[in-house]
Design a protein around this motif. Structure first.
Motif, mmCIF file in Angstrom:
data_model
loop_
_atom_site.group_PDB
_atom_site.id
_atom_site.type_symbol
_atom_site.label_atom_id
_atom_site.label_comp_id
_atom_site.label_asym_id
_atom_site.label_seq_id
_atom_site.Cartn_x
_atom_site.Cartn_y
_atom_site.Cartn_z
ATOM 1 N N SER A 135 -33.172 -51.274 -12.637
ATOM 2 C CA SER A 135 -32.378 -51.699 -13.787
ATOM 3 C C SER A 135 -30.985 -51.087 -13.766
ATOM 4 C CB SER A 135 -33.085 -51.299 -15.086
ATOM 5 O OG SER A 135 -33.255 -49.893 -15.127
ATOM 6 N N LEU A 136 -30.647 -50.451 -12.641
ATOM 7 C CA LEU A 136 -29.340 -49.809 -12.490
ATOM 8 C C LEU A 136 -29.080 -48.817 -13.607
ATOM 9 C CD1 LEU A 136 -27.004 -52.650 -11.212
ATOM 10 C CD2 LEU A 136 -28.210 -50.912 -9.923
ATOM 11 N N GLY A 137 -30.124 -48.109 -14.025
ATOM 12 C CA GLY A 137 -29.939 -47.020 -14.972
ATOM 13 C C GLY A 137 -29.678 -47.456 -16.385
ATOM 14 N N THR A 138 -30.123 -48.651 -16.792
ATOM 15 C CA THR A 138 -29.828 -49.103 -18.145
ATOM 16 C C THR A 138 -30.814 -48.556 -19.161
ATOM 17 O OG1 THR A 138 -31.103 -51.123 -17.724
ATOM 18 C CG2 THR A 138 -28.726 -51.216 -17.372
ATOM 19 N N GLN A 139 -31.877 -47.892 -18.709
ATOM 20 C CA GLN A 139 -32.812 -47.296 -19.641
ATOM 21 C C GLN A 139 -32.466 -45.827 -19.797
ATOM 22 O OE1 GLN A 139 -36.969 -48.264 -18.920
ATOM 23 N NE2 GLN A 139 -36.329 -49.814 -17.464
ATOM 24 N N PHE A 140 -32.403 -45.361 -21.029
ATOM 25 C CA PHE A 140 -32.017 -43.990 -21.308
ATOM 26 C C PHE A 140 -33.081 -43.338 -22.166
ATOM 27 C CE2 PHE A 140 -28.204 -46.453 -20.608
ATOM 28 C CZ PHE A 140 -27.530 -45.691 -19.676
ATOM 29 N N LYS A 141 -34.118 -42.798 -21.513
ATOM 30 C CA LYS A 141 -35.209 -42.165 -22.221
ATOM 31 C C LYS A 141 -34.831 -40.733 -22.584
ATOM 32 C CE LYS A 141 -38.257 -45.549 -21.348
ATOM 33 N NZ LYS A 141 -38.805 -46.396 -22.378
ATOM 34 N N LEU A 142 -35.503 -40.210 -23.611
ATOM 35 C CA LEU A 142 -35.308 -38.822 -23.957
ATOM 36 C C LEU A 142 -35.853 -37.937 -22.843
ATOM 37 C CD1 LEU A 142 -36.303 -38.807 -27.722
ATOM 38 C CD2 LEU A 142 -34.037 -38.357 -26.782
ATOM 39 N N PRO A 143 -35.137 -36.859 -22.464
ATOM 40 C CA PRO A 143 -35.609 -35.999 -21.387
ATOM 41 C C PRO A 143 -36.824 -35.198 -21.803
ATOM 42 C CG PRO A 143 -33.666 -35.048 -22.434
ATOM 43 C CD PRO A 143 -33.844 -36.425 -23.025
ATOM 44 N N THR A 144 -37.689 -34.916 -20.823
ATOM 45 C CA THR A 144 -38.807 -34.027 -21.071
ATOM 46 C C THR A 144 -38.374 -32.602 -20.750
ATOM 47 O OG1 THR A 144 -39.634 -34.249 -18.808
ATOM 48 C CG2 THR A 144 -40.390 -35.882 -20.422
ATOM 49 N N SER A 145 -39.226 -31.659 -21.067
ATOM 50 C CA SER A 145 -38.870 -30.255 -20.858
ATOM 51 C C SER A 145 -38.671 -29.924 -19.389
ATOM 52 C CB SER A 145 -39.958 -29.352 -21.443
ATOM 53 O OG SER A 145 -41.206 -29.647 -20.838
ATOM 54 N N SER A 146 -39.266 -30.744 -18.504
ATOM 55 C CA SER A 146 -39.192 -30.446 -17.065
ATOM 56 C C SER A 146 -37.938 -30.989 -16.398
ATOM 57 C CB SER A 146 -40.430 -31.005 -16.355
ATOM 58 O OG SER A 146 -40.466 -32.416 -16.474
ATOM 59 N N ASP A 147 -37.194 -31.861 -17.074
ATOM 60 C CA ASP A 147 -36.024 -32.434 -16.412
ATOM 61 C C ASP A 147 -34.762 -32.298 -17.254
ATOM 62 O OD1 ASP A 147 -36.407 -34.307 -18.389
ATOM 63 O OD2 ASP A 147 -36.979 -35.936 -17.044
ATOM 64 N N ARG A 148 -34.701 -31.288 -18.073
ATOM 65 C CA ARG A 148 -33.507 -31.068 -18.878
ATOM 66 C C ARG A 148 -32.371 -30.514 -18.035
ATOM 67 N NH1 ARG A 148 -36.200 -28.302 -24.298
ATOM 68 N NH2 ARG A 148 -37.086 -30.227 -25.152
ATOM 69 N N VAL A 149 -31.159 -30.896 -18.395
ATOM 70 C CA VAL A 149 -29.958 -30.394 -17.740
ATOM 71 C C VAL A 149 -29.239 -29.456 -18.697
ATOM 72 C CG1 VAL A 149 -27.676 -31.035 -16.890
ATOM 73 C CG2 VAL A 149 -29.668 -32.363 -16.190
ATOM 74 N N ASP A 150 -28.943 -28.268 -18.227
ATOM 75 C CA ASP A 150 -28.242 -27.273 -19.038
ATOM 76 C C ASP A 150 -26.776 -27.681 -19.173
ATOM 77 O OD1 ASP A 150 -27.120 -25.065 -20.234
ATOM 78 O OD2 ASP A 150 -27.903 -23.616 -18.791
ATOM 79 N N ILE A 151 -26.272 -27.738 -20.417
ATOM 80 C CA ILE A 151 -24.879 -28.160 -20.604
ATOM 81 C C ILE A 151 -23.896 -27.169 -19.988
ATOM 82 C CG2 ILE A 151 -25.300 -29.558 -22.653
ATOM 83 C CD1 ILE A 151 -24.362 -27.191 -24.348
ATOM 84 N N ASN A 152 -24.316 -25.938 -19.800
ATOM 85 C CA ASN A 152 -23.424 -24.963 -19.167
ATOM 86 C C ASN A 152 -23.226 -25.233 -17.680
ATOM 87 O OD1 ASN A 152 -23.010 -23.394 -21.555
ATOM 88 N ND2 ASN A 152 -25.036 -22.494 -21.270
ATOM 89 N N SER A 153 -24.053 -26.115 -17.122
ATOM 90 C CA SER A 153 -23.911 -26.455 -15.705
ATOM 91 C C SER A 153 -23.189 -27.782 -15.509
ATOM 92 C CB SER A 153 -25.295 -26.538 -15.042
ATOM 93 O OG SER A 153 -26.021 -27.654 -15.538
ATOM 94 N N LEU A 154 -22.733 -28.420 -16.605
ATOM 95 C CA LEU A 154 -22.146 -29.759 -16.490
ATOM 96 C C LEU A 154 -20.875 -29.781 -15.657
ATOM 97 C CD1 LEU A 154 -22.644 -31.339 -20.036
ATOM 98 C CD2 LEU A 154 -23.846 -31.869 -17.910
ATOM 99 N N ASP A 155 -20.034 -28.743 -15.762
ATOM 100 C CA ASP A 155 -18.791 -28.733 -14.984
ATOM 101 C C ASP A 155 -19.086 -28.776 -13.491
ATOM 102 O OD1 ASP A 155 -17.329 -28.649 -17.293
ATOM 103 O OD2 ASP A 155 -16.856 -26.511 -17.186
ATOM 104 N N ALA A 156 -20.006 -27.936 -13.053
ATOM 105 C CA ALA A 156 -20.351 -27.899 -11.632
ATOM 106 C C ALA A 156 -21.067 -29.170 -11.214
ATOM 107 C CB ALA A 156 -21.227 -26.679 -11.335
ATOM 108 N N LEU A 157 -21.956 -29.654 -12.082
ATOM 109 C CA LEU A 157 -22.704 -30.873 -11.764
ATOM 110 C C LEU A 157 -21.778 -32.076 -11.697
ATOM 111 C CD1 LEU A 157 -25.553 -31.926 -11.252
ATOM 112 C CD2 LEU A 157 -25.803 -32.279 -13.710
ATOM 113 N N ALA A 158 -20.794 -32.134 -12.598
ATOM 114 C CA ALA A 158 -19.843 -33.244 -12.599
ATOM 115 C C ALA A 158 -19.036 -33.275 -11.306
ATOM 116 C CB ALA A 158 -18.915 -33.142 -13.803
ATOM 117 N N ALA A 159 -18.564 -32.114 -10.876
ATOM 118 C CA ALA A 159 -17.744 -32.045 -9.669
ATOM 119 C C ALA A 159 -18.539 -32.412 -8.427
ATOM 120 C CB ALA A 159 -17.171 -30.630 -9.525
ATOM 121 N N ARG A 160 -19.832 -32.105 -8.437
ATOM 122 C CA ARG A 160 -20.643 -32.295 -7.241
ATOM 123 C C ARG A 160 -21.413 -33.611 -7.211
ATOM 124 N NH1 ARG A 160 -23.478 -28.116 -7.854
ATOM 125 N NH2 ARG A 160 -25.466 -29.005 -8.538
#
Length: 209
Positions: free
Chosen positions: A106-131
Motif C-alpha cells: 500500500s506504499l505506506g498508506t496505513q499508519f497504525k499506532l506503534p507497539t512498545s517493541s517498535d517505538r522510535v525515540d524522538i531524541n534520535s530523530l535528528d540522526a535517524l532523519a539524516a541517515r
C-alpha cells in the motif's frame, strides 16, 4: 511499448475520440499499445480503449504506466532491503524498515499506532532523519527544526510519517510542542495545533485510528 500504426489508428479513431478528444486532433503515434493490467486506474475510469488485452494509452496518460512500474520496483526494492539488512530491535532504523516491509503493497498508506517493541525515540530523530528518512521527509524535518513551523499539509504528512515509523502520541506532542513553541509559543500550540496531532492518532474527532 509500440505506438499504433496509421491503419490501426484509422480503424478506431472514432472510438478514441469518444473517450477523449484533443485539440489539435491526436495522431496515431500519440497512442501506445500497453497490456491492460499495467494501467488499472485508466481501465477503471474507462479512459482507454481496450482491444485484445491491450489498452490504447495516449501519451498524456503515460504517467499512469510510470506509476505502476514505480510501485512494482519500489515494492520489490523494499522487500530486498528488508531481507538484506541484518538489524536488531535496538537499531533505530529497524522499526522504519519493518513498517515499510509490512505496508509495501500500500506504499505506506496505513499508519497504525506503534507497539512498545517498535517505538522510535524522538531524541534520535535528528540522526535517524539524516541517515534513513526519505528525502521529502528529511526536508520537512530540516525545515521544522530550523524554522520551527510547517504549513498544514506538510504538518499532516510529517505527523503521519512519524506515527508510521513508531513515534507515540505522547512523544509526538512533546516533539511538535518543542519545535512550534519557538515560533508561536506553547499556549498557541496547545490551542491551535495540538488537536490535529491528537486527531492523527485517533484521539479526536471520530476517534478513528
Amino acid at each position: 511499448y509500440p505506438s499504433l500504426s496509421k491503419k490501426e489508428f484509422d480503424a478506431v479513431e472514432s472510438k478514441l475520440e469518444r473517450i477523449k478528444r484533443f485539440n489539435p486532433p491526436a495522431q496515431h503515434y500519440h497512442y501506445f499499445k500497453v497490456p491492460f493490467e499495467k494501467v488499472p486506474d485508466l481501465v477503471s475510469h474507462r479512459s482507454v480503449l481496450l482491444t485484445d488485452g491491450l489498452a490504447f494509452v495516449h501519451r498524456t496518460d503515460l504517467i499512469s504506466l510510470i506509476l505502476t512500474y514505480f510501485r512494482e520496483r519500489l515494492s520489490h526494492a523494499l522487500a530486498i532491503t528488508y531481507k538484506g539488512f541484518r538489524i536488531t530491535r535496538e537499531d533505530n532504523v529497524a522499526p522504519l524498515l519493518a513498517r515499510f516491509h509490512d505496508h509495501r503493497n500500500s506504499l505506506g498508506t496505513q499508519f497504525k499506532l506503534p507497539t512498545s517493541s517498535d517505538r522510535v525515540d524522538i531524541n534520535s530523530l535528528d540522526a535517524l532523519a539524516a541517515r534513513s528518512f526519505p528525502l521529502c521527509m528529511r526536508t520537512m524535518h530540516e525545515v521544522l527544526t530550523t524554522k520551527h513551523h510547517l504549513r498544514h499539509s506538510a504538518r499532516m504528512q510529517f505527523s503521519l510519517f512519524l506515527k508510521g515509523i513508531g513515534v507515540t502520541l505522547e512523544d509526538a506532542l512533546t516533539f511538535w510542542r518543542r519545535e512550534f513553541a519557538q515560533h508561536v509559543g506553547v499556549e498557541k500550540f496547545d490551542k491551535e495545533y495540538a488537536y490535529n496531532i491528537r486527531h492523527n492518532y485517533g484521539k479526536e474527532g471520530k476517534k478513528t485510528n
